[in-house]
Design a protein around this motif. Sequence first.
Motif, short mmCIF file in Angstrom:
data_model
loop_
_atom_site.label_atom_id
_atom_site.label_comp_id
_atom_site.label_asym_id
_atom_site.label_seq_id
_atom_site.Cartn_x
_atom_site.Cartn_y
_atom_site.Cartn_z
N VAL A 30 0.84 -1.20 0.00
CA VAL A 30 0.00 0.00 0.00
C VAL A 30 0.88 1.25 0.00
N MET A 31 1.92 1.27 0.80
CA MET A 31 2.82 2.43 0.84
C MET A 31 3.47 2.67 -0.52
N ALA A 32 3.81 1.59 -1.23
CA ALA A 32 4.47 1.71 -2.53
C ALA A 32 3.58 2.40 -3.57
N THR A 33 2.27 2.37 -3.36
CA THR A 33 1.37 3.05 -4.30
C THR A 33 1.46 4.57 -4.17
N GLY A 34 1.92 5.05 -3.01
CA GLY A 34 1.99 6.48 -2.76
C GLY A 34 0.66 7.09 -2.34
N GLU A 35 -0.39 6.29 -2.30
CA GLU A 35 -1.72 6.81 -1.98
C GLU A 35 -1.85 7.34 -0.55
N PRO A 36 -1.29 6.67 0.46
CA PRO A 36 -1.42 7.26 1.80
C PRO A 36 -0.82 8.67 1.87
N GLU A 37 0.31 8.87 1.23
CA GLU A 37 0.96 10.19 1.23
C GLU A 37 0.12 11.18 0.42
N ARG A 38 -0.34 10.75 -0.75
CA ARG A 38 -1.12 11.64 -1.62
C ARG A 38 -2.43 12.06 -0.95
N LEU A 39 -3.07 11.12 -0.26
CA LEU A 39 -4.36 11.39 0.39
C LEU A 39 -4.22 11.92 1.81
N GLY A 40 -3.03 11.81 2.37
CA GLY A 40 -2.79 12.28 3.74
C GLY A 40 -3.48 11.44 4.79
N VAL A 41 -3.60 10.14 4.53
CA VAL A 41 -4.32 9.27 5.48
C VAL A 41 -3.36 8.45 6.34
N LEU A 42 -3.80 8.17 7.53
CA LEU A 42 -3.10 7.29 8.45
C LEU A 42 -3.37 5.86 7.98
N LEU A 43 -2.32 5.07 7.80
CA LEU A 43 -2.46 3.68 7.35
C LEU A 43 -2.22 2.75 8.53
N LEU A 44 -3.17 1.86 8.78
CA LEU A 44 -3.05 0.85 9.83
C LEU A 44 -3.16 -0.52 9.19
N VAL A 45 -2.18 -1.38 9.45
CA VAL A 45 -2.20 -2.74 8.93
C VAL A 45 -1.88 -3.69 10.09
N PRO A 46 -2.88 -4.00 10.91
CA PRO A 46 -2.63 -4.87 12.06
C PRO A 46 -2.37 -6.31 11.61
N GLU A 47 -1.54 -7.00 12.38
CA GLU A 47 -1.28 -8.41 12.08
C GLU A 47 -2.00 -9.27 13.10
N CYS A 93 -7.45 -1.65 18.30
CA CYS A 93 -6.31 -1.16 17.49
C CYS A 93 -6.61 0.24 16.97
N PHE A 94 -7.82 0.43 16.44
CA PHE A 94 -8.21 1.75 15.94
C PHE A 94 -8.19 2.78 17.06
N GLU A 95 -8.76 2.42 18.20
CA GLU A 95 -8.80 3.35 19.34
C GLU A 95 -7.39 3.74 19.78
#
Length: 153
Positions: A30-47, A93-95
């Motif tokens: 997801v980071m490689a797409t550049g979308e989180p940076e372009r959209l300014g969103v916080l990315l959460l990928v819990p395992e 996790c979200f909280e």
Amino acid sequence: SQPETFDPHSPPFVVLHGLKRDAATYFEGVMATGEPERLGVLLLVPEFSERLFPKVNGYNFGNVYAQNPEKWQNSTAPLNPPERWAFTALEHCFEAARRKSRTKCESYILFGHSAGSQFAHRFMLFMSAASAAGKLPDPPHVQRCICANAGWY
């Protein structure tokens, strides 16, 4: 991950991994797409590790069942209390991310792929039903849910 362009009013984007439980691969993809940076969103990928959420019951089925029922259509299988569900762990996790980041959003966008898609679909059904039945203090904080390539149900 909080990008430099982070917008505290944008809903965080939560990505659920597949059965391989390879959250780092999903995060990098997801980071490689550049979308989180372009959209300014916080990315959460819990395992959801195999150790804490074992087998299909622990992850795909959200740890709702106290044991693996022989037939999933068996509605009499004993249930875990909602606080032991993997679904509840996602809300925690979200909280935690909300407390640690500057986000002002009270909801998130949920995306699940493969086993994560099954998780996301069941999450929406079980968490909404448990909330409506008074078994959870709040409804899920999901603003939008996207399920992709579930494979089987």
